[in-house]
Design an enzyme around this catalytic site. Structure first.
Site, PDB file in Angstrom:
ATOM      1  N   GLY A   1       0.812  -1.213   0.000  1.00 43.06           N
ATOM      2  CA  GLY A   1       0.000   0.000   0.000  1.00 43.06           C
ATOM      3  C   GLY A   1       0.841   1.255   0.000  1.00 43.06           C
TER       4      GLY A   1
ATOM      5  CG  ASP B   1      -0.361   8.780   4.120  1.00 41.14           C
ATOM      6  OD1 ASP B   1       0.209   7.669   4.129  1.00 41.14           O
ATOM      7  OD2 ASP B   1      -0.117   9.674   4.951  1.00 41.14           O
TER       8      ASP B   1
ATOM      9  NE  ARG C   1       5.126  -8.491   1.645  1.00 38.90           N
ATOM     10  CZ  ARG C   1       5.544  -7.559   2.503  1.00 38.90           C
ATOM     11  NH1 ARG C   1       5.211  -7.653   3.776  1.00 38.90           N
ATOM     12  NH2 ARG C   1       6.263  -6.551   2.112  1.00 38.90           N
TER      13      ARG C   1
ATOM     14  CG  ASP D   1       0.570  -8.863   6.497  1.00 38.12           C
ATOM     15  OD1 ASP D   1       0.040  -9.482   7.439  1.00 38.12           O
ATOM     16  OD2 ASP D   1       0.814  -7.648   6.542  1.00 38.12           O
ATOM     17  CG  ASN D   2       4.253  -7.758   8.584  1.00 37.41           C
ATOM     18  OD1 ASN D   2       4.162  -7.265   7.456  1.00 37.41           O
ATOM     19  ND2 ASN D   2       3.734  -7.200   9.650  1.00 37.41           N
TER      20      ASN D   2
ATOM     21  CG  ASP E   1       6.773  -5.203   6.932  1.00 39.43           C
ATOM     22  OD1 ASP E   1       7.464  -4.439   6.241  1.00 39.43           O
ATOM     23  OD2 ASP E   1       5.681  -5.643   6.552  1.00 39.43           O
TER      24      ASP E   1
HETATM   25  P1  AMP Z   1       2.387  -3.106   7.955  1.00 37.87           P
HETATM   26  O1  AMP Z   1       1.672  -2.986   9.272  1.00 37.87           O
HETATM   27  O2  AMP Z   1       3.403  -2.038   7.714  1.00 37.87           O
HETATM   28  O3  AMP Z   1       2.895  -4.476   7.704  1.00 37.87           O
HETATM   29  O4  AMP Z   1       1.267  -2.817   6.856  1.00 37.87           O
HETATM   30  C1  AMP Z   1       0.095  -3.571   6.724  1.00 37.87           C
HETATM   31  C2  AMP Z   1      -0.623  -3.194   5.463  1.00 37.87           C
HETATM   32  O5  AMP Z   1      -1.025  -1.826   5.507  1.00 37.87           O
HETATM   33  C3  AMP Z   1       0.192  -3.347   4.194  1.00 37.87           C
HETATM   34  O6  AMP Z   1      -0.682  -3.732   3.169  1.00 37.87           O
HETATM   35  C4  AMP Z   1       0.712  -1.947   3.969  1.00 37.87           C
HETATM   36  O7  AMP Z   1       1.038  -1.707   2.617  1.00 37.87           O
HETATM   37  C5  AMP Z   1      -0.473  -1.113   4.408  1.00 37.87           C
HETATM   38  N1  AMP Z   1      -0.063   0.224   4.856  1.00 37.87           N
HETATM   39  C6  AMP Z   1       0.613   0.545   5.966  1.00 37.87           C
HETATM   40  N2  AMP Z   1       0.806   1.869   6.053  1.00 37.87           N
HETATM   41  C7  AMP Z   1       0.240   2.418   4.959  1.00 37.87           C
HETATM   42  C8  AMP Z   1       0.095   3.761   4.456  1.00 37.87           C
HETATM   43  N3  AMP Z   1       0.589   4.816   5.114  1.00 37.87           N
HETATM   44  N4  AMP Z   1      -0.559   3.920   3.287  1.00 37.87           N
HETATM   45  C9  AMP Z   1      -1.054   2.871   2.620  1.00 37.87           C
HETATM   46  N5  AMP Z   1      -0.963   1.607   3.035  1.00 37.87           N
HETATM   47  C10 AMP Z   1      -0.320   1.369   4.191  1.00 37.87           C
HETATM   48 MG    MG Z   2       3.804  -5.452   6.406  1.00 35.58          MG
END
Ligand code: AMP
Ligand code: MG
Length: 493
Positions: free
Chosen positions: A91, A124, A182, A251-252, A261
């Site tokens: 994202g 964002d 992943r 996913d991590n 991550d």
């Molecule tokens: P994470 O907790 O960093 O492993 O992220 C979990 C999910 O949320 C993943 O699909 C990321 O791409 C998405 N994500 C985290 N932060 C953002 C952000 N600021 N904008 C868009 N997607 C995000």
């Molecule tokens: Mg992640």
């Protein structure tokens, strides 16, 4: 004409379009390089000087798509804190392309914080400076500690303010990984009930990470077993340095076994098996002592996703999956046992060594002593050393450890090596310097609130040599004072 900045050699783009969305990073207002990881850049065969140039900085920040790049956001799903999320995906990360490093190993070059993608949901697409510096510091420290991990090639400021709980400086992390496939990538396709892409993805991972599985009678089963073993060893290495990932969602977890991550992660100071730092981990699901069990649970998710392609007979496929997952515990136990033996200075493992290690941990927990310094001090005690080499000025065992230390010395006396050799081997596995939370917080504060990056650079430099204690760096080895203790870490998304 100049040669290309990166010699991309992309393979993920050869997979069908449903595996990703193609799009370039979204440009940022005013990119500024905070740190370039020069040794890593050289290992990737990159031109360090050119990366420091305006062209290099624009490229690392995502403002310029370099020749040969085929930027994309990967699709994946995942279990987050045990709840199924069918559509996650990158994202806020864009895979620029793949490079072959000096050893011929294929690596992903990814920009994290590169703007919105079709997978951004409500986000964002951006990253803020604090978490980017945290990931840089901790991932590089993990690499220096010998833990399999993704790496940080660069951290940049974007010149933009990002709205979180307040306005914060925006940043981009340039991440390097053996790949970003992943467990959740497999789950994404398994959930769609079509074995075709699942098989394509499995073939891809075999070719890229586990080519010897190809020769097995059942290459998918061999792949699963290889991933289980690799993950068991990776998580054992976390336990041996006191690392708490904090957000072990499926996913991590990477198929390569690299740690990925770095969000609300932390190293523990005082030894506490139930240690939890993540502000979002209310139930302690990802506590230190739960990590091996959770890793195995995540691997069971992978196995379940692979069932449709493990065997044409479903019952047989389930039985293969189960037996592969069952291997986790033995591999973890061996890796952890060997690692703990090495921390204690023992080359051979005897009956009773497991108890010797766990009895020390019980004492550390009871005394609430520092995990890292206790093992480092043990290495000091293995042979006579000069004062400057010792951590004794900041940690020594209390009388509570007397009988245990006696047992340890007696056990060492039966081990074949000289005391000096033992000590050297212990120094090589028991770090003096880890990315302690209070130090990480301190340098993030200085960077974010005062725009002072000197402390960040100094910390990264110290952590690059975690095993050689220098008394002039004593403040980096010290546990936090009570007023410096950090109780919670945040993912900062
Ligand atoms: P994470 O907790 O960093 O492993 O992220 C979990 C999910 O949320 C993943 O699909 C990321 O791409 C998405 N994500 C985290 N932060 C953002 C952000 N600021 N904008 C868009 N997607 C995000
Ligand atoms: Mg992640």
């Amino acid at each position: 004409m100049d040669a290309a900045l990166f010699q991309f050699d992309n393979s993920y783009t050869l997979l069908p379009e449903r595996f990703y969305a193609r799009l370039p990073p979204t440009p940022v207002a005013g990119p500024q390089l905070v740190r370039l990881n020069e040794p890593l850049a050289r290992h990737l065969g990159l031109d360090v000087e050119r990366l420091h140039s305006p062209e290099g900085i624009e490229t690392l920040a995502g403002n310029r798509v370099p020749d040969g790049a085929e930027p994309l956001a990967m699709a994946y799903a995942g279990f987050q804190f045990g709840s199924w999320v069918p559509q996650l995906g990158d994202g806020r990360a864009i895979l620029l392309g793949e490079l072959l490093d000096r050893d011929g190993v294929r690596c992903d070059l990814q920009l994290k914080g590169a703007g919105r993608t079709p997978f951004s949901r409500m986000g964002d697409g951006r990253a803020v400076l604090g978490p980017v510096l945290r990931e840089y510091i901790v991932s590089e420290a993990m690499a220096a500690l010998g833990v399999p991990t993704t790496r940080s090639l660069a951290a940049l400021l974007t010149g933009e303010q990002i709205m979180r709980e307040s306005h914060l400086p925006g940043a981009v992390l340039v991440r390097v990984a053996k790949s970003h496939v992943r467990v959740g990538t497999f789950q994404f396709f398994a959930a769609q009930g079509d074995p075709g892409p699942l098989r394509q993805l499995a073939e891809y991972v075999i070719d890229r990470h586990y080519p010897s599985s190809r020769a097995a009678h059942n290459s998918i089963e061999a792949l699963l077993r290889a991933v289980v073993r690799q993950q068991a060893r990776s998580v054992a290495s976390w336990q041996l340095v006191g690392f708490i990932h904090g957000v072990m969602n499926t996913d991590n977890m990477l198929l390569s076994g690299e740690t990925v991550d770095y969000g609300p992660c932390a190293f523990m100071d005082a030894y506490r098996p139930d240690a939890v730092f993540s502000s979002i981990d209310h139930g302690g699901r990802y506590a230190y002592e739960n990590q091996p069990g959770i890793a195995q649970w995540n691997l069971a998710c992978l196995a379940q996703a692979l069932v449709p392609i493990l065997d044409v007979d479903r019952a047989q496929a389930v039985s293969l999956a189960q037996s592969a997952i069952d291997e986790f515990q033995a591999v973890f136990r061996d890796a952890y046992g060997q690692g703990m033996g090495a921390k204690l200075g023992l080359v051979e493992t005897h009956d009773g060594d497991v108890a010797l290690g766990s009895d020390l941990l019980t004492l550390l927990n009871h005394e609430q002593d520092d995990f890292t310094l206790a093992f480092r001090r043990l290495a000091d005690l293995a042979a006579p050393v000069t004062t400057e080499e010792q951590v004794v000025e900041i940690f020594d065992f209390s009388s509570a450890y007397g009988p245990w230390l006696e047992r340890w010395k007696n056990r060492c006396a039966t081990d074949p090596r000289s005391t000096r050799e033992r000590q050297q081997s212990m120094y090589a596995v028991n770090p003096a310097f880890i990315p302690r939370n209070h130090l990480v917080e301190e340098v993030i504060q200085a960077s974010v609130t005062k725009n002072e990056f000197g402390p960040f650079h100094a910390l990264v430099d110290v952590l690059a040599c975690p095993f050689s204690y220098r008394s002039e760096c004593v403040r980096y080895a010290m546990p936090p004072r009570p007023d410096q203790r950090v109780f919670q870490t945040f993912c900062g998304t």
